[in-house]
Design a protein around this motif. Structure first.
Motif, PDB file in Angstrom:
ATOM      1  N   ILE A 106      64.356  49.502  53.983  1.00  0.00           N
ATOM      2  CA  ILE A 106      63.457  48.437  54.438  1.00  0.00           C
ATOM      3  C   ILE A 106      62.336  48.342  53.415  1.00  0.00           C
ATOM      4  O   ILE A 106      61.653  49.327  53.140  1.00  0.00           O
ATOM      5  CB  ILE A 106      62.889  48.717  55.848  1.00  0.00           C
ATOM      6  N   VAL A 107      62.181  47.160  52.847  1.00  0.00           N
ATOM      7  CA  VAL A 107      61.157  46.928  51.834  1.00  0.00           C
ATOM      8  C   VAL A 107      60.014  46.152  52.479  1.00  0.00           C
ATOM      9  O   VAL A 107      60.212  45.036  52.959  1.00  0.00           O
ATOM     10  CB  VAL A 107      61.715  46.137  50.627  1.00  0.00           C
ATOM     11  N   GLY A 108      58.844  46.785  52.524  1.00  0.00           N
ATOM     12  CA  GLY A 108      57.668  46.153  53.103  1.00  0.00           C
ATOM     13  C   GLY A 108      56.752  45.605  52.036  1.00  0.00           C
ATOM     14  O   GLY A 108      56.882  45.939  50.855  1.00  0.00           O
ATOM     15  N   MET A 109      55.816  44.797  52.477  1.00  0.00           N
ATOM     16  CA  MET A 109      54.886  44.175  51.540  1.00  0.00           C
ATOM     17  C   MET A 109      53.636  45.013  51.329  1.00  0.00           C
ATOM     18  O   MET A 109      52.892  44.792  50.394  1.00  0.00           O
ATOM     19  CB  MET A 109      54.485  42.775  52.017  1.00  0.00           C
ATOM     20  N   TYR A 110      53.409  45.990  52.213  1.00  0.00           N
ATOM     21  CA  TYR A 110      52.285  46.900  52.036  1.00  0.00           C
ATOM     22  C   TYR A 110      52.576  48.225  52.735  1.00  0.00           C
ATOM     23  O   TYR A 110      53.474  48.328  53.566  1.00  0.00           O
ATOM     24  CB  TYR A 110      50.960  46.288  52.491  1.00  0.00           C
ATOM     25  N   GLU A 128      57.571  30.509  50.341  1.00  0.00           N
ATOM     26  CA  GLU A 128      57.439  30.264  48.906  1.00  0.00           C
ATOM     27  C   GLU A 128      57.740  31.481  48.040  1.00  0.00           C
ATOM     28  O   GLU A 128      58.113  31.335  46.882  1.00  0.00           O
ATOM     29  CB  GLU A 128      56.041  29.750  48.587  1.00  0.00           C
ATOM     30  N   ILE A 129      57.560  32.666  48.573  1.00  0.00           N
ATOM     31  CA  ILE A 129      57.736  33.861  47.733  1.00  0.00           C
ATOM     32  C   ILE A 129      58.898  34.721  48.210  1.00  0.00           C
ATOM     33  O   ILE A 129      59.867  34.935  47.480  1.00  0.00           O
ATOM     34  CB  ILE A 129      56.433  34.695  47.698  1.00  0.00           C
ATOM     35  N   ILE A 130      58.827  35.213  49.422  1.00  0.00           N
ATOM     36  CA  ILE A 130      59.805  36.195  49.891  1.00  0.00           C
ATOM     37  C   ILE A 130      61.196  35.584  50.048  1.00  0.00           C
ATOM     38  O   ILE A 130      62.184  36.156  49.588  1.00  0.00           O
ATOM     39  CB  ILE A 130      59.319  36.879  51.182  1.00  0.00           C
ATOM     40  N   SER A 131      61.290  34.417  50.675  1.00  0.00           N
ATOM     41  CA  SER A 131      62.602  33.772  50.849  1.00  0.00           C
ATOM     42  C   SER A 131      63.261  33.475  49.510  1.00  0.00           C
ATOM     43  O   SER A 131      64.474  33.657  49.347  1.00  0.00           O
ATOM     44  CB  SER A 131      62.472  32.473  51.650  1.00  0.00           C
ATOM     45  N   LYS A 132      62.470  33.026  48.545  1.00  0.00           N
ATOM     46  CA  LYS A 132      63.025  32.735  47.215  1.00  0.00           C
ATOM     47  C   LYS A 132      63.497  34.009  46.522  1.00  0.00           C
ATOM     48  O   LYS A 132      64.535  34.016  45.856  1.00  0.00           O
ATOM     49  CB  LYS A 132      61.992  32.005  46.359  1.00  0.00           C
ATOM     50  N   ALA A 133      62.751  35.092  46.692  1.00  0.00           N
ATOM     51  CA  ALA A 133      63.166  36.374  46.111  1.00  0.00           C
ATOM     52  C   ALA A 133      64.480  36.838  46.738  1.00  0.00           C
ATOM     53  O   ALA A 133      65.384  37.288  46.029  1.00  0.00           O
ATOM     54  CB  ALA A 133      62.077  37.428  46.313  1.00  0.00           C
ATOM     55  N   LYS A 183      57.099  37.266  43.727  1.00  0.00           N
ATOM     56  CA  LYS A 183      58.548  37.146  43.810  1.00  0.00           C
ATOM     57  C   LYS A 183      59.216  38.084  42.801  1.00  0.00           C
ATOM     58  O   LYS A 183      60.160  38.775  43.130  1.00  0.00           O
ATOM     59  CB  LYS A 183      58.948  35.694  43.588  1.00  0.00           C
ATOM     60  N   VAL A 184      58.708  38.099  41.598  1.00  0.00           N
ATOM     61  CA  VAL A 184      59.281  38.934  40.539  1.00  0.00           C
ATOM     62  C   VAL A 184      59.175  40.408  40.889  1.00  0.00           C
ATOM     63  O   VAL A 184      60.117  41.180  40.672  1.00  0.00           O
ATOM     64  CB  VAL A 184      58.609  38.629  39.177  1.00  0.00           C
ATOM     65  N   LYS A 185      58.043  40.829  41.484  1.00  0.00           N
ATOM     66  CA  LYS A 185      57.872  42.237  41.862  1.00  0.00           C
ATOM     67  C   LYS A 185      58.889  42.654  42.916  1.00  0.00           C
ATOM     68  O   LYS A 185      59.434  43.748  42.863  1.00  0.00           O
ATOM     69  CB  LYS A 185      56.455  42.492  42.375  1.00  0.00           C
ATOM     70  N   ILE A 186      59.132  41.789  43.895  1.00  0.00           N
ATOM     71  CA  ILE A 186      60.106  42.099  44.945  1.00  0.00           C
ATOM     72  C   ILE A 186      61.487  42.267  44.320  1.00  0.00           C
ATOM     73  O   ILE A 186      62.179  43.250  44.589  1.00  0.00           O
ATOM     74  CB  ILE A 186      60.141  40.984  46.023  1.00  0.00           C
ATOM     75  N   ILE A 187      61.873  41.340  43.471  1.00  0.00           N
ATOM     76  CA  ILE A 187      63.193  41.390  42.835  1.00  0.00           C
ATOM     77  C   ILE A 187      63.325  42.649  41.988  1.00  0.00           C
ATOM     78  O   ILE A 187      64.332  43.366  42.077  1.00  0.00           O
ATOM     79  CB  ILE A 187      63.439  40.115  41.994  1.00  0.00           C
ATOM     80  N   LYS A 188      62.315  42.951  41.199  1.00  0.00           N
ATOM     81  CA  LYS A 188      62.360  44.122  40.321  1.00  0.00           C
ATOM     82  C   LYS A 188      62.498  45.413  41.129  1.00  0.00           C
ATOM     83  O   LYS A 188      63.329  46.275  40.815  1.00  0.00           O
ATOM     84  CB  LYS A 188      61.100  44.174  39.456  1.00  0.00           C
ATOM     85  N   LYS A 189      61.702  45.551  42.190  1.00  0.00           N
ATOM     86  CA  LYS A 189      61.751  46.774  43.008  1.00  0.00           C
ATOM     87  C   LYS A 189      63.097  46.929  43.710  1.00  0.00           C
ATOM     88  O   LYS A 189      63.648  48.029  43.760  1.00  0.00           O
ATOM     89  CB  LYS A 189      60.613  46.773  44.025  1.00  0.00           C
TER      90      LYS A 189
END
Length: 145
Positions: free
Chosen positions: A81-85, A44-49, A1-7
């Motif tokens: 568009i931010v992807g996970m990989y 748990e991760i992406i929606s919260k971010a 979650k923190v990585k998504i927010i930071k990026k």
């Protein structure tokens, strides 16, 4: 979650500083159809971010389904568009934009802009390479300097 927010914060600041625009972000889910897996990555991760980014007044939607995200680019005016990989984003991106794509590395002490393709050693010296991505890189660099 923190990585998504930071990026996303880094990308948001980049856009505001150099493009002079408040970007519209789409955050992709990890699983192909979001929430369809027994894994809770999206919930748990992406929606919260995404909720945290909205609280920071960043224009963001997500998680959206990766398999249809690029069809929605124009409809929803997504700038980023931010992807996970890696291949989740680059494969459809390159299919749409071919050699007009560029690679921008941000978060370094400097901005790195380069053509978005490999070194293509197999065609070196054959005079068949396309200069399009290099030209787009130069245009973009001139835009932000």
């Amino acid at each position: 979650k923190v990585k998504i927010i930071k990026k996303v914060k880094i990308l948001n600041n980049f856009y505001k500083k150099f493009i002079k625009k408040k970007p519209n972000f789409a955050i992709l889910g990890l699983n192909p159809h979001n929430f369809s897996s027994s894994k809770k990555s999206e919930e748990e991760i992406i929606s919260k971010a995404v909720k945290n980014l909205i609280k920071l007044k960043i224009k963001v939607t997500g998680p959206i389904s990766a398999d249809s995200s690029f069809m929605m680019l124009k409809k929803y005016n997504y700038d980023v568009i931010v992807g996970m990989y890696h291949d989740q984003v680059l494969t459809p991106f390159k299919a749409l934009y071919k050699f007009n794509a560029i690679n921008i590395t941000i978060g370094l002490p400097f901005i790195r802009v380069s053509p978005d393709h490999g070194v293509a050693k197999n065609i070196t010296g054959k005079r068949i390479a396309s200069p399009d991505s290099l030209i787009q890189s130069i245009k973009f660099f001139n835009l932000i300097k």
